[in-house]
Design an enzyme around this catalytic site. Structure first.
Site, PDB file in Angstrom:
ATOM      1  N   THR A 166      29.100 -31.789  83.868  1.00 54.30           N
ATOM      2  CA  THR A 166      27.390 -31.330  83.490  1.00 54.30           C
ATOM      3  C   THR A 166      26.991 -32.616  83.644  1.00 54.30           C
ATOM      4  OG1 THR A 166      27.854 -29.254  82.622  1.00 54.30           O
ATOM      5  CG2 THR A 166      25.887 -30.606  81.967  1.00 54.30           C
ATOM      6  N   ARG A 194      27.690 -15.705  83.527  1.00 58.77           N
ATOM      7  CA  ARG A 194      27.671 -16.495  82.398  1.00 58.77           C
ATOM      8  C   ARG A 194      26.731 -17.431  82.337  1.00 58.77           C
ATOM      9  NH1 ARG A 194      29.115 -22.102  81.311  1.00 58.77           N
ATOM     10  NH2 ARG A 194      30.054 -22.366  79.190  1.00 58.77           N
ATOM     11  N   VAL A 195      26.171 -17.729  81.118  1.00 61.91           N
ATOM     12  CA  VAL A 195      25.319 -18.903  81.263  1.00 61.91           C
ATOM     13  C   VAL A 195      25.571 -19.834  79.758  1.00 61.91           C
ATOM     14  CG1 VAL A 195      22.854 -19.205  80.262  1.00 61.91           C
ATOM     15  CG2 VAL A 195      23.257 -17.249  81.716  1.00 61.91           C
ATOM     16  N   GLY A 196      25.724 -21.100  80.225  1.00 61.54           N
ATOM     17  CA  GLY A 196      26.306 -22.126  79.321  1.00 61.54           C
ATOM     18  C   GLY A 196      25.095 -22.544  78.506  1.00 61.54           C
ATOM     19  N   ASP A 197      25.444 -23.622  77.534  1.00 59.35           N
ATOM     20  CA  ASP A 197      24.395 -24.259  77.041  1.00 59.35           C
ATOM     21  C   ASP A 197      23.060 -24.815  77.533  1.00 59.35           C
ATOM     22  OD1 ASP A 197      26.522 -25.793  77.540  1.00 59.35           O
ATOM     23  OD2 ASP A 197      25.480 -27.734  76.515  1.00 59.35           O
ATOM     24  N   THR A 217      26.474 -32.104  76.807  1.00 58.38           N
ATOM     25  CA  THR A 217      27.594 -31.527  77.593  1.00 58.38           C
ATOM     26  C   THR A 217      28.733 -31.377  77.036  1.00 58.38           C
ATOM     27  OG1 THR A 217      28.901 -32.256  79.529  1.00 58.38           O
ATOM     28  CG2 THR A 217      28.378 -34.223  78.299  1.00 58.38           C
ATOM     29  N   GLY A 218      29.725 -30.533  77.531  1.00 54.84           N
ATOM     30  CA  GLY A 218      30.807 -29.974  76.966  1.00 54.84           C
ATOM     31  C   GLY A 218      31.067 -28.259  76.871  1.00 54.84           C
ATOM     32  N   GLY A 220      30.250 -25.175  76.562  1.00 57.50           N
ATOM     33  CA  GLY A 220      28.977 -24.327  76.408  1.00 57.50           C
ATOM     34  C   GLY A 220      29.049 -23.377  75.153  1.00 57.50           C
TER      35      GLY A 220
HETATM   36  N1  ASP Z   1      28.124 -27.251  79.059  1.00 53.69           N
HETATM   37  C1  ASP Z   1      28.451 -27.067  80.116  1.00 53.69           C
HETATM   38  C2  ASP Z   1      28.722 -25.365  80.235  1.00 53.69           C
HETATM   39  O1  ASP Z   1      29.440 -24.919  79.383  1.00 53.69           O
HETATM   40  C3  ASP Z   1      29.486 -27.458  80.946  1.00 53.69           C
HETATM   41  C4  ASP Z   1      29.565 -29.262  80.886  1.00 53.69           C
HETATM   42  O2  ASP Z   1      28.855 -29.481  80.236  1.00 53.69           O
HETATM   43  O3  ASP Z   1      30.280 -29.478  81.886  1.00 53.69           O
HETATM   44  O4  ASP Z   1      28.091 -24.685  80.876  1.00 53.69           O
END
Ligand code: ASP
Length: 297
Positions: A166, A194-197, A217-218, A220
């Site tokens: 991300t 699916r929705v992330g953070d 990032t990380g 989610g």
């Molecule tokens: N945070 C993002 C998600 O979970 C993934 C990422 O940081 O690469 O959608």
């Protein structure tokens, strides 16, 4: 300040991550030095990263379980607390431009799916075909996932092996206004919808002139549970030190959820910080005291 994902970035991908971050910072900095706002700089920085195949944002994003690409993005203006976000949108070349259009041209904060695509058409944000977003690298990864026994994202993240590319950017302009933005293709082989953070204000993105700006990032699913960006923001207001705030938030994340990730942050005094509990994070920054950006992975 920019991040281009936090994970176990392999040695042979370090160079392209550094270059991508460097190019994006240069573009954002050019914007700021021409008198652009922090929102302009964040938008432009993220647009460049979305167009770079290296990252899990825009073109080059991970493919979901059924072979589609669904994108998340958000932007927040710390001067007004206005924000715009899109979640699980298909066929949008630069989701950050759509998030910004929603922030500036609607009374809403987040639009999803087909409604978001309609908004893009109504407001002249470029739509695109599936093939404009998908790369051979991600098609190969998707095929590999299809042939594999199902392993949960949680397990892969726990081993710190889940690619997490991300992108995010934070900026302060000459007026002292801060902004934050994030853009993501989510996690590989995610369920459709699916929705992330990344598009969730307070989780992937937060900005308020009073305290500063944060982008994360990380994994989610873990970052959302501890409202990561706002947690860092609150701790930054408490300590006045972005590095300390990030370290404390990362230990909350790890202790409460077993989650992994990375953060970039900036206080309203212009102090910058970053941190991650993954093996690597692509990141870089530039300030008015510097001649060239500092970039590292
Ligand atoms: N945070 C993002 C998600 O979970 C993934 C990422 O940081 O690469 O959608």
């Amino acid at each position: 300040m920019v991040h281009g994902g936090a994970w176990d970035i392999p040695d042979d991908m370090v160079k392209q991550h550094k270059k991508g971050v460097q190019d994006a910072i240069t573009a954002g900095w050019t914007m700021l030095s021409r008198g652009g706002t922090s929102v302009d700089a964040v938008t432009e920085t993220i647009r460049i990263l979305e167009n770079d195949d290296t990252f899990d944002a825009g073109r080059g994003s991970f493919v979901n379980m059924v072979g589609d690409i669904e994108l998340d993005a958000s932007i927040m203006d710390g001067g007004t607390l206005t924000a715009g976000a899109v979640a699980a949108v298909q066929n949008i070349k630069n989701p950050i431009l759509l998030a910004r259009a929603i922030m500036e041209k609607s009374e809403h904060v987040m639009l999803t799916g087909i409604g978001a695509t309609r908004f893009a058409r109504e407001h002249g944000v470029k739509t695109c075909g599936h093939d404009d977003l998908i790369t051979d690298r991600e098609l190969a990864r998707w095929r590999e996932y299809q042939s594999r026994k199902k392993v949960s994202a949680k397990e892969i993240f726990r081993k710190k092996k889940m690619p997490s590319d991300t992108v995010g950017a934070i900026a302060m302009d000459k007026f002292g206004n801060v902004a934050s933005g994030t853009s993501a293709g989510g996690t590989p082989n995610k369920h459709p919808g699916r929705v992330g953070d990344s598009p969730i204000i307070g989780c992937g993105t937060y900005a308020d002139n009073e305290g500063g700006a944060v982008a994360t990032t990380g994994w989610g699913e873990a970052l959302m549970k501890v409202v990561m960006a706002k947690t860092v923001y609150d701790l930054m207001e408490k300590h006045g030190d972005p590095d300390k705030a990030i370290q404390e938030a990362l230990s909350i994340l790890e202790k409460k959820t077993g989650g992994y990730g990375g953060v970039v942050a900036l206080t309203s005094e212009g102090k910058i910080g970053f941190g991650y509990n993954t093996p690597r994070m692509a990141r870089g920054y530039m300030t008015s005291e510097m001649k060239n950006p500092i970039v590292d992975v």
